[in-house]
Design a protein around this motif. Structure first.
Motif, PDB file in Angstrom:
ATOM      1  N   ALA A   1       0.837  -1.204   0.000  1.00 34.82           N
ATOM      2  CA  ALA A   1       0.000   0.000   0.000  1.00 34.82           C
ATOM      3  C   ALA A   1       0.869   1.251   0.000  1.00 34.82           C
ATOM      4  O   ALA A   1       1.824   1.353   0.763  1.00 34.82           O
ATOM      5  N   PHE A   2       0.506   2.200  -0.864  1.00 30.61           N
ATOM      6  CA  PHE A   2       1.276   3.432  -0.994  1.00 30.61           C
ATOM      7  C   PHE A   2       0.354   4.580  -1.390  1.00 30.61           C
ATOM      8  O   PHE A   2      -0.728   4.368  -1.931  1.00 30.61           O
ATOM      9  N   ARG A   3       0.802   5.804  -1.092  1.00 31.95           N
ATOM     10  CA  ARG A   3      -0.006   6.986  -1.386  1.00 31.95           C
ATOM     11  C   ARG A   3      -0.125   7.229  -2.893  1.00 31.95           C
ATOM     12  O   ARG A   3       0.849   7.089  -3.625  1.00 31.95           O
ATOM     13  N   ASP A   4      -1.329   7.614  -3.305  1.00 35.62           N
ATOM     14  CA  ASP A   4      -1.575   7.966  -4.697  1.00 35.62           C
ATOM     15  C   ASP A   4      -0.865   9.287  -4.992  1.00 35.62           C
ATOM     16  O   ASP A   4      -0.901  10.209  -4.166  1.00 35.62           O
ATOM     17  N   ILE A   5      -0.217   9.387  -6.147  1.00 34.22           N
ATOM     18  CA  ILE A   5       0.502  10.625  -6.484  1.00 34.22           C
ATOM     19  C   ILE A   5      -0.445  11.733  -6.937  1.00 34.22           C
ATOM     20  O   ILE A   5      -0.038  12.879  -7.055  1.00 34.22           O
ATOM     21  N   ASN A   6      -1.703  11.398  -7.201  1.00 33.27           N
ATOM     22  CA  ASN A   6      -2.708  12.385  -7.593  1.00 33.27           C
ATOM     23  C   ASN A   6      -3.926  12.200  -6.682  1.00 33.27           C
ATOM     24  O   ASN A   6      -4.970  11.734  -7.118  1.00 33.27           O
ATOM     25  N   PRO A   7      -3.786  12.566  -5.398  1.00 36.44           N
ATOM     26  CA  PRO A   7      -4.845  12.253  -4.427  1.00 36.44           C
ATOM     27  C   PRO A   7      -6.175  12.936  -4.729  1.00 36.44           C
ATOM     28  O   PRO A   7      -6.215  14.104  -5.116  1.00 36.44           O
ATOM     29  N   GLN A   8      -7.251  12.164  -4.529  1.00 38.01           N
ATOM     30  CA  GLN A   8      -8.609  12.655  -4.727  1.00 38.01           C
ATOM     31  C   GLN A   8      -9.290  12.974  -3.395  1.00 38.01           C
ATOM     32  O   GLN A   8     -10.455  13.371  -3.375  1.00 38.01           O
ATOM     33  N   ALA A   9      -8.579  12.773  -2.290  1.00 33.84           N
ATOM     34  CA  ALA A   9      -9.058  13.098  -0.942  1.00 33.84           C
ATOM     35  C   ALA A   9      -7.820  13.314  -0.079  1.00 33.84           C
ATOM     36  O   ALA A   9      -6.699  13.016  -0.503  1.00 33.84           O
ATOM     37  N   ARG A  10      -8.029  13.829   1.143  1.00 31.02           N
ATOM     38  CA  ARG A  10      -6.886  14.060   2.036  1.00 31.02           C
ATOM     39  C   ARG A  10      -6.092  12.776   2.228  1.00 31.02           C
ATOM     40  O   ARG A  10      -4.870  12.788   2.194  1.00 31.02           O
ATOM     41  N   VAL A  11      -6.789  11.661   2.415  1.00 30.50           N
ATOM     42  CA  VAL A  11      -6.139  10.353   2.447  1.00 30.50           C
ATOM     43  C   VAL A  11      -6.517   9.636   1.162  1.00 30.50           C
ATOM     44  O   VAL A  11      -7.705   9.496   0.843  1.00 30.50           O
ATOM     45  N   HIS A  12      -5.526   9.226   0.399  1.00 30.93           N
ATOM     46  CA  HIS A  12      -5.761   8.453  -0.831  1.00 30.93           C
ATOM     47  C   HIS A  12      -4.595   7.489  -0.983  1.00 30.93           C
ATOM     48  O   HIS A  12      -3.501   7.875  -1.392  1.00 30.93           O
ATOM     49  N   VAL A  13      -4.843   6.255  -0.603  1.00 31.87           N
ATOM     50  CA  VAL A  13      -3.817   5.217  -0.616  1.00 31.87           C
ATOM     51  C   VAL A  13      -4.266   4.099  -1.552  1.00 31.87           C
ATOM     52  O   VAL A  13      -5.433   3.703  -1.549  1.00 31.87           O
ATOM     53  N   LEU A  14      -3.332   3.607  -2.345  1.00 29.82           N
ATOM     54  CA  LEU A  14      -3.596   2.463  -3.219  1.00 29.82           C
ATOM     55  C   LEU A  14      -3.123   1.199  -2.531  1.00 29.82           C
ATOM     56  O   LEU A  14      -2.017   1.151  -1.981  1.00 29.82           O
ATOM     57  N   VAL A  15      -3.958   0.168  -2.561  1.00 25.85           N
ATOM     58  CA  VAL A  15      -3.604  -1.140  -2.010  1.00 25.85           C
ATOM     59  C   VAL A  15      -3.613  -2.131  -3.167  1.00 25.85           C
ATOM     60  O   VAL A  15      -4.635  -2.292  -3.845  1.00 25.85           O
ATOM     61  N   VAL A  16      -2.466  -2.760  -3.403  1.00 23.99           N
ATOM     62  CA  VAL A  16      -2.333  -3.698  -4.521  1.00 23.99           C
ATOM     63  C   VAL A  16      -1.866  -5.056  -3.996  1.00 23.99           C
ATOM     64  O   VAL A  16      -1.082  -5.117  -3.057  1.00 23.99           O
ATOM     65  N   PRO A  17      -2.343  -6.127  -4.625  1.00 25.39           N
ATOM     66  CA  PRO A  17      -1.765  -7.424  -4.289  1.00 25.39           C
ATOM     67  C   PRO A  17      -0.386  -7.520  -4.944  1.00 25.39           C
ATOM     68  O   PRO A  17      -0.165  -6.960  -6.024  1.00 25.39           O
TER      69      PRO A  17
END
Length: 120
Positions: A30-46
């Motif tokens: 899981a890592f922060r999105d480089i183009n956040p759409q909210a104050r917290v925007h984290v991507l979780v990938v398998p």
């Protein structure tokens, strides 16, 4: 599953591309999105690549459960577990999927626009 070409997310997981890592375990990253759409925007990938959430659900339900558990963990780590958060999977180009390695968006940290507000 994979078409052979390495995805952006596989390169991030491998450490070839820097990312602001929030959480990782044996099966997810899981890592922060480089183009956040909210104050917290984290991507979780398998860590194992599947093109989209439908493909993942059909092939490996336990890994899908791991991804969702990691989303909950990210929400806790980011301090939004109690206030609320949204988990979104975009599936296919019409839904806005641009990287074809399944990923969940964990969004929160602020009042999000109502989604599906016709449901009560």
């Amino acid at each position: 599953m994979s078409d052979g070409a390495e995805t952006l997310f596989e390169r991030i997981i491998a450490g070839e591309i820097p990312a602001d890592v929030v959480h990782q375990d044996a099966t997810t990253f899981a890592f922060r999105d480089i183009n956040p759409q909210a104050r917290v925007h984290v991507l979780v990938v398998p860590r194992k690549r599947y093109r989209n959430v439908g493909e993942l659900a059909a092939a490996d339900p336990q890994l899908l459960a791991d991804v969702l558990s990691a989303c909950r963990k990210v929400a806790e780590l980011e301090g939004i577990g109690e206030s609320g958060y949204r988990v979104v999977f975009n599936t296919g180009a019409d839904a806005g999927q641009t990287v074809f390695h399944v990923h969940a968006h964990v969004l929160g940290g602020e009042q999000l626009a109502l989604f599906g507000s016709g449901h009560r």
